[in-house]
Scaffold this motif. Sequence first.
Motif, PDB file in Angstrom:
ATOM      1  N   VAL A 149       0.886  -1.229   0.025  1.00  0.00           N
ATOM      2  CA  VAL A 149       0.193  -0.189  -0.015  1.00  0.00           C
ATOM      3  C   VAL A 149       0.850   1.338   0.065  1.00  0.00           C
ATOM      4  CG1 VAL A 149      -1.917  -1.223   1.239  1.00  0.00           C
ATOM      5  CG2 VAL A 149       0.033  -0.131   2.637  1.00  0.00           C
ATOM      6  N   SER A 150       0.342   2.314  -0.262  1.00  0.00           N
ATOM      7  CA  SER A 150       0.909   3.453  -0.149  1.00  0.00           C
ATOM      8  C   SER A 150       1.238   3.906   1.308  1.00  0.00           C
ATOM      9  CB  SER A 150      -0.038   4.492  -0.897  1.00  0.00           C
ATOM     10  OG  SER A 150      -1.226   5.047  -0.054  1.00  0.00           O
ATOM     11  N   GLN A 153      -1.919   5.149   2.945  1.00  0.00           N
ATOM     12  CA  GLN A 153      -2.659   3.850   3.394  1.00  0.00           C
ATOM     13  C   GLN A 153      -1.966   3.197   4.657  1.00  0.00           C
ATOM     14  OE1 GLN A 153      -2.804   2.240  -0.531  1.00  0.00           O
ATOM     15  NE2 GLN A 153      -4.385   3.621  -1.097  1.00  0.00           N
ATOM     16  N   ALA A 202     -12.018   6.729   0.685  1.00  0.00           N
ATOM     17  CA  ALA A 202     -11.043   6.128  -0.493  1.00  0.00           C
ATOM     18  C   ALA A 202     -10.032   5.261  -0.236  1.00  0.00           C
ATOM     19  CB  ALA A 202     -10.907   7.558  -1.580  1.00  0.00           C
ATOM     20  N   SER A 203      -9.308   5.722   0.690  1.00  0.00           N
ATOM     21  CA  SER A 203      -8.160   5.187   1.275  1.00  0.00           C
ATOM     22  C   SER A 203      -8.415   3.892   1.768  1.00  0.00           C
ATOM     23  CB  SER A 203      -7.264   5.916   2.159  1.00  0.00           C
ATOM     24  OG  SER A 203      -6.639   7.005   1.681  1.00  0.00           O
ATOM     25  N   ALA A 206      -9.348   1.302  -0.905  1.00  0.00           N
ATOM     26  CA  ALA A 206      -8.163   0.910  -1.501  1.00  0.00           C
ATOM     27  C   ALA A 206      -7.580  -0.394  -0.920  1.00  0.00           C
ATOM     28  CB  ALA A 206      -7.238   2.115  -1.987  1.00  0.00           C
ATOM     29  N   ARG A 209      -9.404  -3.717  -1.040  1.00  0.00           N
ATOM     30  CA  ARG A 209      -9.108  -4.066  -2.554  1.00  0.00           C
ATOM     31  C   ARG A 209      -8.036  -5.130  -2.330  1.00  0.00           C
ATOM     32  NH1 ARG A 209     -11.530   0.594  -4.276  1.00  0.00           N
ATOM     33  NH2 ARG A 209      -9.474   1.468  -4.523  1.00  0.00           N
ATOM     34  N   LYS A 210      -7.062  -4.433  -1.895  1.00  0.00           N
ATOM     35  CA  LYS A 210      -5.718  -5.320  -1.495  1.00  0.00           C
ATOM     36  C   LYS A 210      -6.059  -6.411  -0.617  1.00  0.00           C
ATOM     37  CE  LYS A 210      -2.702  -2.061  -3.376  1.00  0.00           C
ATOM     38  NZ  LYS A 210      -1.675  -2.455  -4.410  1.00  0.00           N
TER      39      LYS A 210
END
Length: 508
Positions: A149-150, A153, A202-203, A206, A209-210
């Motif tokens: 992740v970023s 995140q 939104a984070s 994401a 989804r991972k």
Amino acid sequence: MADTQAFFDYINSGNTFKGDSIILGAAMLNGETVTDALVKIPLKTLNRHGLIAGATGTGKTKTLQVFAENLSEQGIPVLLMDMKGDLSGIAQPSPGHPKIDERHEKIGFPFTPKKFPVEILSLSDQDGVRLRATVSEFGPVLLSRILNVSETQSGIISVIFKYCDDNKLPLLDLKDFKKVLQYATGDGKEELAKDYGRISAASTGAILRKVVELEQQGADLFFGEKSFETSDLQRIDENGMGYINIVRLTDIQDRPKLFSTFMLSLLAEIYSTFPEQGDSGRPELVIFIDEAHLIFKEASDALLDQIESIVKLIRSKGVGLYFVTQNPTDVPDAVLSQLGLKVQHALRAFTAKDRKAIKLTAENYPLSDYYDTKEVLTKLGIGEALVTALNEKGIPTPLAATMLRAPMSRMDILEDSELKDLIKASELIPKYNETVDRESAYEMLSEKIEQADAEEAREKAKREKEAVKRTSSSRSRSTRTKQNPFIKTLTSPTVIRSVLGILTKLMR
């Protein structure tokens, strides 16, 4: 003869160790085995990691088997990653063969069939001791790296873990983690925003989804209880032999994410739980990772950094890591540079790319007056390899083209009935194969949400009831006014006009 004697002295000068060692085979010169020129590996340096490489069909798996047997015989436990499903035969003695006798006669070392204590482990629904770990044991940093992740995140994942710690919400499986993520931007967004800052939907979307991607590779079977205790990898049997723990991975070859998740989790847990070993002269555990390229396949830079760090640090815990793969280039340079032992089986030069790889591989080995390494790499037969290790002072031993000894155990898989009997006799099956689903974050937050919903429903019902009551009261007063004859007479137009007329006269 003079050359042979000089070579014999050259090999033996580099294989004189004060402590215990294991024998891999005998050195070869000009394609012929030099009997009694034994190639040995000191136990003291086996925690300095290693590589077993070579083209398909050159004997890598049998070399791995020889290593495991010799370590077990020395009372050192072993963990094997069995990608191809062909290592279970270690639990039964070799039936022997004339070619094995011929090989050992050339080596100058006797062949003794023997079976070894084996424990079958599994990451999936296959039979064997179930390997599991909780999300909490992973921790936010490792989980973030596995999910790739970023930075933002990753910060949210840390907040999720902190919230769960502060509120005593156990994170056991991925179901728990997903529930907290949903809660953070749903029913609990105001609660978390108050103490931890507002979290972006939104984070969390994401991250979810991972997580789903990881679940699709079977990670939902790995995360949960009961967690496997790494101390159970260090068992010694009643004869003083180390257990050879075999993880069956035949059904996850196409799921590298799950494999790397498991390996990184296991290595991190071993590093955190094993005590510092010091200079004990022998490893506490040796791990062989077959098809090692699967660990590094699709791995992010952050994940590779984590693996590199663990490889560097874990040897202080007395743990040796051995990567088994077709080509040394499958292993990142940063990891390859940490490997003290190298067993290189033959490489095939079918293409220009292959020839380039052979040249690069040859440059990784010590120079020798007896070998043109690049040429030898293409001429090694099955069960032969170039070997160099570290001696007890950490200096590379002389490079030796080696005829490797044959495994003492069966070079084939167990029959189904034999495998079932082995698993049935396991002491660890009752400990780990019962599914535990105690109350955790999922159930606690679900109950909290249900209570909040129930309370909101009660408040709504109360408000609606009061509204109905007020409406009914108003209607009741209106109805009573309409139906009372006395009030009806007093409020009639005739009476009102009469009263107003009397009042007018009085005022005059």
